[in-house]
Design a protein around this motif. Structure first.
Motif, PDB file in Angstrom:
ATOM      1  N   GLU A  79      35.854  38.672  35.843  1.00  0.00           N
ATOM      2  CA  GLU A  79      35.106  37.973  34.802  1.00  0.00           C
ATOM      3  C   GLU A  79      36.044  37.313  33.792  1.00  0.00           C
ATOM      4  O   GLU A  79      35.838  36.171  33.389  1.00  0.00           O
ATOM      5  N   GLU A  80      37.099  38.041  33.412  1.00  0.00           N
ATOM      6  CA  GLU A  80      38.063  37.475  32.461  1.00  0.00           C
ATOM      7  C   GLU A  80      38.846  36.327  33.103  1.00  0.00           C
ATOM      8  O   GLU A  80      39.129  35.319  32.452  1.00  0.00           O
ATOM      9  N   HIS A 119      38.094  27.818  30.859  1.00  0.00           N
ATOM     10  CA  HIS A 119      38.520  27.344  29.537  1.00  0.00           C
ATOM     11  C   HIS A 119      39.716  26.397  29.663  1.00  0.00           C
ATOM     12  O   HIS A 119      39.758  25.340  29.018  1.00  0.00           O
ATOM     13  N   LEU A 138      43.923  41.242  36.174  1.00  0.00           N
ATOM     14  CA  LEU A 138      42.831  41.070  35.218  1.00  0.00           C
ATOM     15  C   LEU A 138      41.479  41.140  35.930  1.00  0.00           C
ATOM     16  O   LEU A 138      41.370  40.799  37.109  1.00  0.00           O
ATOM     17  N   THR A 143      36.652  33.273  33.067  1.00  0.00           N
ATOM     18  CA  THR A 143      36.539  32.725  31.707  1.00  0.00           C
ATOM     19  C   THR A 143      37.794  31.945  31.335  1.00  0.00           C
ATOM     20  O   THR A 143      37.725  30.827  30.815  1.00  0.00           O
ATOM     21  N   ARG A 144      38.960  32.535  31.609  1.00  0.00           N
ATOM     22  CA  ARG A 144      40.217  31.882  31.254  1.00  0.00           C
ATOM     23  C   ARG A 144      40.404  30.579  32.038  1.00  0.00           C
ATOM     24  O   ARG A 144      40.801  29.556  31.482  1.00  0.00           O
TER      25      ARG A 144
END
Length: 440
Positions: A409-410, A417, A406, A413-414
């Motif tokens: 950036e993703e 979170h 991935l 974010t994950r």
């Protein structure tokens, strides 16, 4: 624990339940009571801990073991020998118990915890629940005055849990033991407890008193901490809020049933409840029927087909038929040692299986590459430490996401979170092994 620490006294013969949120320091306190802090576990310690008059800073854990026996959450961290008999004998040898007496204690300890295995059974072949019973029997064989039990039934099935608590009731009734319990299965043990002690997320004392007082008079504080309640207490408090006049502070389902006896025919309770039932449409049957129709109309996402003779191990599953469709939620139950974890390990490819036995989304799992199974199936072990591969909480969560390729950036974010969602935001840079059991 916090810098402020806490002052606590436990009387001889008392059974105390210690409650607090994950990371509050319950297990840290257990380590302090048995002397592993400060002798074996690094850290800063101030103040004094005394067990039966012995200062834990000045008394080695081996000597303290004559007085205090400890059962930890992880049985693997407490077993040191190859066979069941040798494991129980290990502590007895270290305190100089004669061989004849040793054999008697080993038999009695195994009987007490209900562990029906041969003495020469390899420890690594026991299930998680059986290992937990083994660690308890090893402690009981040494006949300590104080028992410190850190979630001793965490890996036990309901029958095993009932046996352990039945054992604790006998030990308590004997009058020879002082017991400190860290446990979440409150409904099974609340009748055992003389006093409940609650600490907050910083390890500071919130309240201490009889179970009736703590679970009712301090209910708001416990809820804010996220501390569990006995189910009977939760039901009673909700009924009281609904106007049901339950005056006693019930702790068990039996007490709750007695408190409610006679209310079922009262106009207020019975009438209003029946009116509400008539006004509210019962959609549960429709929901269940709809789900069933939907699930049976689709092919199984997980399909296990019975094949091969029973009793074979590597590469075989005992004949079992199981079809799980997308969106379904299944629970696999069985006594300790029945093979629940073994089945799960076959499904995720950690144990080999012959072609034509397990199918994932219509494809034979035996020919799936490991990385593809890992992408499709998430698995959480009984012992979370078996899954840690990095030295930082943030990196631990990001590890598999990086393996999936991935974008950075993703991934960021994950991870952020999930840290927020599971209350680990303040531990992003901590080592995974430094977390509490619940946090792990």
């Amino acid at each position: 624990m916090s810098d402020n620490g806490m002052s606590l006294q436990i009387k001889e013969g008392e059974t105390v339940l210690l409650l607090g949120p994950s990371g509050s320091g319950k297990s840290t306190l257990a380590l302090g009571l048995c002397g592993l802090i400060p002798h074996a576990v690094a850290g800063k310690m101030s103040g004094v801990v005394r067990i039966a008059g012995l200062d834990t800073r000045e008394t080695e854990p081996g000597e303290l073991a004559r007085v205090v026996g400890t059962v930890f959450q992880y049985p693997d961290a407490q077993t040191v020998m190859m066979t069941v008999e040798d494991e129980i004998a290990f502590g007895l040898e270290n305190i100089g118990v004669p061989r004849v007496e040793m054999e008697k204690r080993i038999r009695e300890a195994l009987k007490t915890v209900g562990l029906t295995v041969q003495g020469n059974q390899p420890v690594d072949q026991l299930s998680g629940g059986q290992k937990q019973r083994l660690t308890l029997s090893s402690v009981l064989a040494m006949e300590p005055d104080v028992l410190v039990l850190d979630e001793p039934t965490a890996n036990l099935d309901p029958a095993g849990t009932a046996e352990v608590f039945h054992t604790l009731r006998r030990l308590k009734a004997s009058g020879h033991y002082t017991i400190v319990l860290i446990e979440h299965k409150l409904d099974d043990l609340v009748d055992l407890v003389d006093r409940v002690i609650v600490i907050d997320k910083n390890g500071e004392l919130v309240c201490s008193g009889a179970p009736e007082s703590i679970f009712y008079d301090w209910a708001a504080e416990l809820e804010s901490l996220g501390v569990w309640f006995p189910q009977a207490v939760e039901i009673a408090r909700k009924l009281q809020l609904a106007g049901v006049p339950i005056e006693s502070k019930v702790l068990s389902m039996k007490q709750l049933a007695e408190a409610l006896r006679g209310f079922e025919h009262s106009p207020r309770v019975g009438g209003e409840w029946n009116d509400a039932q008539e006004k509210s449409p019962d959609t549960s049957e429709l929901d269940v029927t709809s789900t069933a129709l939907h699930s049976h109309s689709s092919p199984p996402l997980l399909d296990i087909r019975p094949v091969g003779p029973p009793g074979r191990s590597a590469g075989w599953l005992r004949p079992i038929e199981l079809q799980v469709r997308r969106g379904e939620f299944w629970a696999i139950v069985g006594e300790n040692g029945a093979g629940k974890t073994t089945l799960a390990r076959h499904i995720i490819g950690l144990l080999p299986v012959r072609p034509g036995v397990i199918f994932i989304d219509g494809n034979d799992a035996a020919v799936y590459p490991v990385y593809e199974l890992a992408r499709r199936i998430g698995f959480v072990f009984q012992n979370p430490e078996h899954q840690f591969v990095t030295e930082r909480v943030w990196d631990e969560i990001a590890f598999s996401l990086k393996g999936m390729g991935l974008p950075e950036e993703e991934i960021s974010t994950r991870v952020n979170h999930l840290l927020e969602r599971f209350g680990l935001k303040g531990y992003a840079d901590a080592h995974p092994f430094c977390l509490s059991h619940g946090q792990k």
